[in-house]
Design a protein around this motif. Structure first.
Motif, PDB file in Angstrom:
ATOM      1  N   PHE A 465       0.852  -1.191   0.000  1.00 37.16           N
ATOM      2  CA  PHE A 465       0.000   0.000   0.000  1.00 37.16           C
ATOM      3  C   PHE A 465       0.891   1.245   0.000  1.00 37.16           C
ATOM      4  O   PHE A 465       0.687   2.189  -0.755  1.00 37.16           O
ATOM      5  CB  PHE A 465      -0.903  -0.021   1.236  1.00 37.16           C
ATOM      6  CG  PHE A 465      -2.154   0.808   1.086  1.00 37.16           C
ATOM      7  CD1 PHE A 465      -3.346   0.228   0.654  1.00 37.16           C
ATOM      8  CD2 PHE A 465      -2.154   2.169   1.373  1.00 37.16           C
ATOM      9  CE1 PHE A 465      -4.500   0.995   0.515  1.00 37.16           C
ATOM     10  CE2 PHE A 465      -3.303   2.934   1.230  1.00 37.16           C
ATOM     11  CZ  PHE A 465      -4.490   2.343   0.808  1.00 37.16           C
ATOM     12  N   ALA A 466       1.920   1.213   0.853  1.00 37.22           N
ATOM     13  CA  ALA A 466       2.859   2.346   0.942  1.00 37.22           C
ATOM     14  C   ALA A 466       3.645   2.501  -0.361  1.00 37.22           C
ATOM     15  O   ALA A 466       3.774   3.602  -0.898  1.00 37.22           O
ATOM     16  CB  ALA A 466       3.805   2.140   2.119  1.00 37.22           C
ATOM     17  N   LEU A 467       4.157   1.400  -0.888  1.00 39.31           N
ATOM     18  CA  LEU A 467       4.974   1.468  -2.106  1.00 39.31           C
ATOM     19  C   LEU A 467       4.145   1.962  -3.293  1.00 39.31           C
ATOM     20  O   LEU A 467       4.599   2.772  -4.097  1.00 39.31           O
ATOM     21  CB  LEU A 467       5.568   0.087  -2.422  1.00 39.31           C
ATOM     22  CG  LEU A 467       6.674  -0.383  -1.478  1.00 39.31           C
ATOM     23  CD1 LEU A 467       6.930  -1.877  -1.645  1.00 39.31           C
ATOM     24  CD2 LEU A 467       7.962   0.395  -1.709  1.00 39.31           C
ATOM     25  N   TYR A 468       2.921   1.460  -3.404  1.00 44.49           N
ATOM     26  CA  TYR A 468       2.069   1.863  -4.519  1.00 44.49           C
ATOM     27  C   TYR A 468       1.838   3.375  -4.494  1.00 44.49           C
ATOM     28  O   TYR A 468       1.925   4.045  -5.526  1.00 44.49           O
ATOM     29  CB  TYR A 468       0.734   1.113  -4.447  1.00 44.49           C
ATOM     30  CG  TYR A 468      -0.209   1.519  -5.557  1.00 44.49           C
ATOM     31  CD1 TYR A 468      -0.024   1.060  -6.858  1.00 44.49           C
ATOM     32  CD2 TYR A 468      -1.268   2.398  -5.306  1.00 44.49           C
ATOM     33  CE1 TYR A 468      -0.863   1.462  -7.886  1.00 44.49           C
ATOM     34  CE2 TYR A 468      -2.115   2.802  -6.327  1.00 44.49           C
ATOM     35  CZ  TYR A 468      -1.907   2.330  -7.614  1.00 44.49           C
ATOM     36  OH  TYR A 468      -2.733   2.734  -8.626  1.00 44.49           O
ATOM     37  N   TYR A 469       1.593   3.918  -3.315  1.00 43.53           N
ATOM     38  CA  TYR A 469       1.287   5.352  -3.242  1.00 43.53           C
ATOM     39  C   TYR A 469       2.514   6.250  -3.206  1.00 43.53           C
ATOM     40  O   TYR A 469       2.405   7.446  -3.441  1.00 43.53           O
ATOM     41  CB  TYR A 469       0.357   5.636  -2.056  1.00 43.53           C
ATOM     42  CG  TYR A 469      -1.084   5.351  -2.408  1.00 43.53           C
ATOM     43  CD1 TYR A 469      -1.720   6.087  -3.412  1.00 43.53           C
ATOM     44  CD2 TYR A 469      -1.793   4.340  -1.780  1.00 43.53           C
ATOM     45  CE1 TYR A 469      -3.037   5.815  -3.768  1.00 43.53           C
ATOM     46  CE2 TYR A 469      -3.108   4.063  -2.130  1.00 43.53           C
ATOM     47  CZ  TYR A 469      -3.724   4.811  -3.127  1.00 43.53           C
ATOM     48  OH  TYR A 469      -5.017   4.546  -3.489  1.00 43.53           O
ATOM     49  N   MET A 470       3.669   5.678  -2.901  1.00 49.93           N
ATOM     50  CA  MET A 470       4.892   6.498  -2.880  1.00 49.93           C
ATOM     51  C   MET A 470       5.042   7.288  -4.174  1.00 49.93           C
ATOM     52  O   MET A 470       5.477   8.434  -4.177  1.00 49.93           O
ATOM     53  CB  MET A 470       6.148   5.621  -2.734  1.00 49.93           C
ATOM     54  CG  MET A 470       6.533   5.194  -1.352  1.00 49.93           C
ATOM     55  SD  MET A 470       6.729   6.466  -0.128  1.00 49.93           S
ATOM     56  CE  MET A 470       8.258   7.233  -0.593  1.00 49.93           C
ATOM     57  N   MET A 471       4.688   6.650  -5.296  1.00 47.48           N
ATOM     58  CA  MET A 471       4.931   7.300  -6.577  1.00 47.48           C
ATOM     59  C   MET A 471       3.675   7.952  -7.149  1.00 47.48           C
ATOM     60  O   MET A 471       3.638   8.338  -8.310  1.00 47.48           O
ATOM     61  CB  MET A 471       5.516   6.301  -7.560  1.00 47.48           C
ATOM     62  CG  MET A 471       6.187   7.010  -8.708  1.00 47.48           C
ATOM     63  SD  MET A 471       7.352   6.019  -9.580  1.00 47.48           S
ATOM     64  CE  MET A 471       8.811   6.271  -8.643  1.00 47.48           C
ATOM     65  N   ASP A 472       2.668   8.110  -6.304  1.00 50.99           N
ATOM     66  CA  ASP A 472       1.452   8.763  -6.779  1.00 50.99           C
ATOM     67  C   ASP A 472       1.639  10.282  -6.721  1.00 50.99           C
ATOM     68  O   ASP A 472       2.093  10.801  -5.703  1.00 50.99           O
ATOM     69  CB  ASP A 472       0.273   8.340  -5.889  1.00 50.99           C
ATOM     70  CG  ASP A 472      -1.054   8.630  -6.546  1.00 50.99           C
ATOM     71  OD1 ASP A 472      -1.304   9.817  -6.859  1.00 50.99           O
ATOM     72  OD2 ASP A 472      -1.835   7.688  -6.763  1.00 50.99           O
ATOM     73  N   PRO A 473       1.274  11.006  -7.811  1.00 49.77           N
ATOM     74  CA  PRO A 473       1.424  12.471  -7.811  1.00 49.77           C
ATOM     75  C   PRO A 473       0.671  13.129  -6.646  1.00 49.77           C
ATOM     76  O   PRO A 473       1.007  14.242  -6.247  1.00 49.77           O
ATOM     77  CB  PRO A 473       0.804  12.892  -9.150  1.00 49.77           C
ATOM     78  CG  PRO A 473       0.723  11.665  -9.982  1.00 49.77           C
ATOM     79  CD  PRO A 473       0.724  10.482  -9.075  1.00 49.77           C
ATOM     80  N   LYS A 474      -0.305  12.409  -6.098  1.00 45.80           N
ATOM     81  CA  LYS A 474      -1.075  12.935  -4.969  1.00 45.80           C
ATOM     82  C   LYS A 474      -0.160  13.338  -3.795  1.00 45.80           C
ATOM     83  O   LYS A 474      -0.413  14.332  -3.114  1.00 45.80           O
ATOM     84  CB  LYS A 474      -2.069  11.856  -4.509  1.00 45.80           C
ATOM     85  CG  LYS A 474      -2.949  12.246  -3.345  1.00 45.80           C
ATOM     86  CD  LYS A 474      -4.123  13.093  -3.786  1.00 45.80           C
ATOM     87  CE  LYS A 474      -5.089  13.333  -2.622  1.00 45.80           C
ATOM     88  NZ  LYS A 474      -6.195  14.212  -3.025  1.00 45.80           N
ATOM     89  N   LEU A 475       0.879  12.558  -3.545  1.00 52.44           N
ATOM     90  CA  LEU A 475       1.745  12.853  -2.400  1.00 52.44           C
ATOM     91  C   LEU A 475       2.470  14.180  -2.576  1.00 52.44           C
ATOM     92  O   LEU A 475       2.617  14.955  -1.627  1.00 52.44           O
ATOM     93  CB  LEU A 475       2.776  11.728  -2.173  1.00 52.44           C
ATOM     94  CG  LEU A 475       2.240  10.342  -1.811  1.00 52.44           C
ATOM     95  CD1 LEU A 475       3.362   9.479  -1.268  1.00 52.44           C
ATOM     96  CD2 LEU A 475       1.108  10.421  -0.802  1.00 52.44           C
ATOM     97  N   VAL A 476       2.929  14.437  -3.797  1.00 53.10           N
ATOM     98  CA  VAL A 476       3.586  15.721  -4.062  1.00 53.10           C
ATOM     99  C   VAL A 476       2.555  16.841  -3.955  1.00 53.10           C
ATOM    100  O   VAL A 476       2.811  17.887  -3.351  1.00 53.10           O
ATOM    101  CB  VAL A 476       4.266  15.715  -5.452  1.00 53.10           C
ATOM    102  CG1 VAL A 476       4.942  17.056  -5.721  1.00 53.10           C
ATOM    103  CG2 VAL A 476       5.298  14.583  -5.532  1.00 53.10           C
ATOM    104  N   ALA A 477       1.346  16.584  -4.478  1.00 54.39           N
ATOM    105  CA  ALA A 477       0.281  17.591  -4.413  1.00 54.39           C
ATOM    106  C   ALA A 477      -0.093  17.910  -2.967  1.00 54.39           C
ATOM    107  O   ALA A 477      -0.371  19.063  -2.625  1.00 54.39           O
ATOM    108  CB  ALA A 477      -0.941  17.092  -5.176  1.00 54.39           C
TER     109      ALA A 477
END
Ligand code: ZN
Length: 652
Positions: A465-477
Motif C-alpha cells: 500500500f505504501a509502495l504503490y502510493y509512494m509514486m502517486d502524484p497525490k503525495l507531491v500535491a
C-alpha cells in the motif's frame, strides 16, 4: 533536523553491536514546565533498569555487579588482549541486560579463559564484590564462574523450538518450580468465556511453587521489585505535579495507583486514559508491557520511553490520516475488498528523550500500544514513529560504505543521500497510518485463517500500500513528498534490501524466518520475476559483484499495484493455499550463491548488524529549591554511562 555536521552519531562497535547516540531537537525551546515533566519522567525511566536484568535471568544482577567490581577494582594490567575481551563481555551484558544475546537469546561465549577469570578475581580487592549476608565472596566467585563458562547452565534466555515444556530450557526468571502445564492451568482458571474485558492475567508477576502451592509474587510497591518500583513511583508523583492537563494528570495518577496495588484492572483503566490523552505534547510509556521475552507470552518485561511530539513531522501524518478515504478509494484493490468508511489512525511522530528497561540500549523505531485486544477494538491504539531515533540510524549508516558497496550508479547514490531519510519515513507513515488499516474481510472470513502466513502477508499488504502510493502524484500535491525522485529513492532501497542487503542478518545455510524480512523478500522477488521480460529490474554483474538496477520505476509501481491487489484478495477471502504459496515461493528461500557473496562483501565493510544507543543526560538547574531549567547533553562514552547507571539507578 539540523545538527552540526561533525556531530558523531556512531560511537563504537564491539562484537555484532554498534553503539550510537541520538539528539533531541526542540528540547531547548520547550517551556520550563514541559522540561520539568520530561526530567521527572526520564528519572522514572532509568529506575527500572535492574528489574529487567532480574527478569531476564535470576543471576544477571549478581554477575553484572561482580564484573563491574572487577572493572573498577582490578589491580592487574588493563592493556592486555584478555582484559579487552573481558571488557567486551561486560559491554555485551550491559547491552543485552543480561548474559543472553538480545536478539538471538543465546548465552554469550566470553573471549577469555577460566584461568584469566581467576586472575581477575584474585587481583580485585574484596570490597569491590557484591558479597552480602546471604552470599559470601567465595560463593560469588564459584557461582559466577559457573554462569560464565558452564555451557549447560542457562544456554538460552528463551527456548523457541518445539518441546513439551518451553520453560525447562529457558533462563527467564518469570517462573520458578512450575511446569508449562501448571502455568497454563493456573491462568486458564481465571479466564471466563463471556468476559469481554479480560485483564492481562499474569502480566506483572512471577509465578512460583513453594511447598506444593503455586503463588504469584506481584511486581508492586511492597511486593517483588519494591525497591525499584518505589523510586519509579516517587518520580511519577513529581511528574503529576507538572502535568500538562487534567487527562494526562489522571493517567499518571492511575499509573501510580497501579504500581501501588499491582491491580491489573487499574492497568487497563490507565491504558484507556492514556489513549485519551491526545492533546499533550509530552508522553510516556512506562510499565510491564511487552511479552516477547516470555516463551509463554504471559509476563511483561519492564520498559519506558519518554518522548514529546514532533509537531512539524506530525503534520505529515495528520495530512495522511485526513486523506485516508481518498487513498482507500483509489487503490488498485477489488472494490469488494475496500472499506466503505476508513477511520484515520491516531498517529504521531515523536522524539525520544529517554529510553529505559527493555527499550534500551536496543530500541524500537515505532510503537503501537496498548496490547490488550479488547481495548484496541473499543478505544483504538496510539501509533508512533520515533523520528530522532530513525534519524540517528540514518546518520550513523551514511559513512558505513553500505551504500557505495551495493548501489550500481552514482545517480542511485545521489538519490539515496538526498531523499533516503524522508522517503523512508514517509514509507513508514503510509505503512502504519494507512496500510494496516486498509481493506476489509469478506463476511464470514475469520481473521486467523492464514495462520503462520498471516504476519508476513499482513506486513506485505501494508508495505505494498505504501509502495504503490509512494509514486502517486497525490503525495507531491499534498506537500508530503518533495518530488518524484524521492519516491525513486525509496523504490531503489526497497528492492536492494529485499533482494540482497537484508541477507546480511542471516547465517549461511539458513532460510528467512522473520515476518518483516519474509515480506520484503516476497515483494522484491515477485516484482523481479513478473517484470523480468520487460527488464523492469535488471540483475547486473560487474567485476564479480552483483547489483539490482531498476530500469523503469513506473512499471515497477504498477507491479506493486498488481501484487497489492492479489495480497488483499488473499486476506479478504482467507485464501490460505494461495497465501502459503506466495510466502513459500518468494519469501523464504535464499539463493546460496548470492547469500555468500552478500555476506562476503558485507564482512569487508566491518559493520555490526545490531545497534543501540547511549541516552542523553538531563540535568536540572536548581535555584532556591526550584528547578529553573533543565539542560540536555549528549554523552559519547557508553561504558561511562553504563557504570553511572549502575551506581545511580541500582536498587535491587
Ligand atoms: Zn507493519
Amino acid at each position: 533536523m539540523q545538527e552540526a555536521d561533525n556531530f558523531k552519531y556512531l560511537l563504537e562497535q564491539f562484537g555484532d553491536i554498534k553503539i550510537m547516540r541520538y539528539t533531541v531537537p526542540g528540547f531547548e525551546e520547550l517551556d520550563i514546565n514541559k522540561k520539568r515533566l520530561l526530567y521527572f519522567l526520564s528519572e522514572a525511566a532509568l529506575c527500572g533498569r535492574d528489574i529487567l536484568f532480574d527478569q531476564n535471568f535470576k543471576y544477571n544482577l549478581l554477575l553484572r555487579k561482580t564484573l563491574e567490581g572487577i572493572y573498577n577494582g582490578f589491580a592487574g594490567s588493563r592493556e592486555s588482549a584478555e582484559f579487552s575481551e573481558f571488557v567486551v563481555y561486560l559491554k555485551k551484558i550491559w547491552f543485552a541486560n543480561g548474559i543472553h544475546h538480545h536478539y538471538s537469546s543465546d548465552k554469550f561465549i566470553p573471549g577469555f579463559t577460566p584461568a584469566y577469570y581467576h586472575e581477575l578475581l584474585k587481583n580485585t580487592p574484596a570490597q569491590y564484590f557484591p558479597a552480602t549476608e546471604t552470599i559470601t565472596l567465595d560463593q560469588i566467585k564459584e557461582l559466577t564462574e559457573d554462569i560464565i563458562f558452564n555451557k549447560d547452565l542457562a544456554p538460552f534466555k528463551k527456548y523457541q523450538n518445539d518441546t513439551d515444556d518451553l520453560l525447562r530450557q529457558s533462563a527467564v526468571n518469570f517462573y520458578e518450580g512450575v511446569t508449562q502445564k501448571e502455568i497454563e492451568a493456573f491462568y486458564d482458571a481465571f479466564k471466563k468465556e463471556d468476559d469481554h474485558m479480560p485483564v492481562s492475567f499474569g502480566l506483572n508477576s512471577r509465578l512460583t511453587k513453594k511447598d506444593g502451592v503455586i503463588t504469584e509474587e506481584t511486581y508492586k510497591v511492597g511486593g517483588l521489585y519494591t525497591e525499584a518500583i518505589e523510586k519509579i513511583v516517587y518520580w511519577l508523583k513529581q511528574a503529576v505535579e507538572v502535568a500538562e492537563n487534567e487527562t494526562q494528570q489522571q493517567a499518571l495518577q492511575l499509573l501510580i495507583q497501579y504500581y501501588q496495588t499491582g491491580d491489573l484492572k487499574t492497568w487497563d483503566v490507565y491504558n484507556i486514559k492514556w489513549l485519551q490523552d491526545l492533546d499533550s505534547l509530552v508522553d510516556v510509556v512506562n510499565g510491564f508491557i511487552e511479552t516477547y521475552e516470555d516463551p509463554l507470552g504471559i509476563k511483561g518485561t519492564w520498559e519506558s520511553i519518554v518522548n514529546f511530539k514532533n509537531l512539524e513531522a506530525t503534520k505529515r501524518t495528520d495530512i495522511i490520516s485526513a486523506n485516508a478515504q481518498w487513498f482507500e478509494d483509489h487503490s488498485p484493490v477489488d472494490p469488494r475488498f475496500k472499506k466503505k468508511e476508513v477511520r484515520g489512525v491516531s498517529a504521531k511522530v515523536i522524539n525520544a528523550v529517554q529510553l529505559g528497561g527493555d527499550c534500551f540500549p536496543s530500541t524500537p523505531i515505532g510503537i503501537n500500544l496498548p496490547n490488550a485486544d479488547w481495548i484496541r477494538a473499543r478505544y483504538g491504539s496510539k501509533s508512533v514513529t520515533i523520528e530522532n531515533i530513525t534519524y540517528a540510524h540514518h546518520q550513523a549508516s551514511l559513512g558505513s560504505g553500505m551504500l557505495d558497496e551495493f548501489t550500481y550508479t552514482d545517480e542511485e547514490r545521489r538519490l539515496a543521500r538526498e531523499y533516503g531519510f524522508i522517503a523512508d519515513n514517509l514509507h513508514t507513515d503510509l505503512h502504519e497510518c494507512l496500510g494496516h488499516g486498509s481493506g476489509q474481510l469478506l463476511k464470514g472470513v475469520s481473521p486467523d485463517v492464514l495462520k503462520n502466513y498471516h504476519s508476513p502477508l499482513e506486513e506485505a499488504r501494508a508495505d505494498l500500500f505504501a509502495l504503490y502510493y509512494m509514486m502517486d502524484p497525490k503525495l507531491v500535491a499534498l506537500g508530503i513528498l518533495p518530488c518524484e525522485e524521492a519516491a525513486k529513492a525509496e523504490y531503489n532501497s526497497y528492492i536492494r534490501n529485499g533482494l540482497m542487503t537484508q541477507l546480511v542478518r542471516i547465517e549461511p545455510g539458513k532460510t528467512i524466518e522473520q515476518a518483516h524480512m519474509r515480506c520484503r523478500s516476497l515483494i522484491a522477488h515477485w516484482v523481479f520475476e513478473k517484470g523480468a521480460a520487460d527488464k523492469v529490474i535488471e540483475q547486473v554483474v560487474k567485476e564479480g559483484r552483483t547489483y539490482f538496477v531498476i530500469n523503469d520505476h513506473h512499471a515497477l509501481r504498477s507491479l506493486f499495484g498488481d501484487l497489492l491487489k492479489e495480497v488483499q484478495r488473499i486476506k479478504s477471502e482467507g485464501d490460505y493455499a494461495a497465501g502459503k504459496q506466495l510466502v513459500e515461493q518468494y519469501g523464504v528461500q535464499i539463493d546460496p550463491k548470492l547469500h555468500a557473496e552478500t555476506l562476503e562483501r558485507f564482512k569487508k565493510l566491518n559493520i555490526a548488524p545490531f545497534g543501540g544507543f547511549v541516552n542523553p543526560k538531563l540535568i536540572p538547574v536548581i535555584e532556591d529549591d526550584v528547578i529553573k531549567d533543565v539542560t540536555i547533553s549528549y554523552p559519547d562514552n557508553y561504558t561511562l554511562q553504563m557504570l553511572e547507571y549502575s551506581v545511580d539507578y541500582s536498587f535491587l
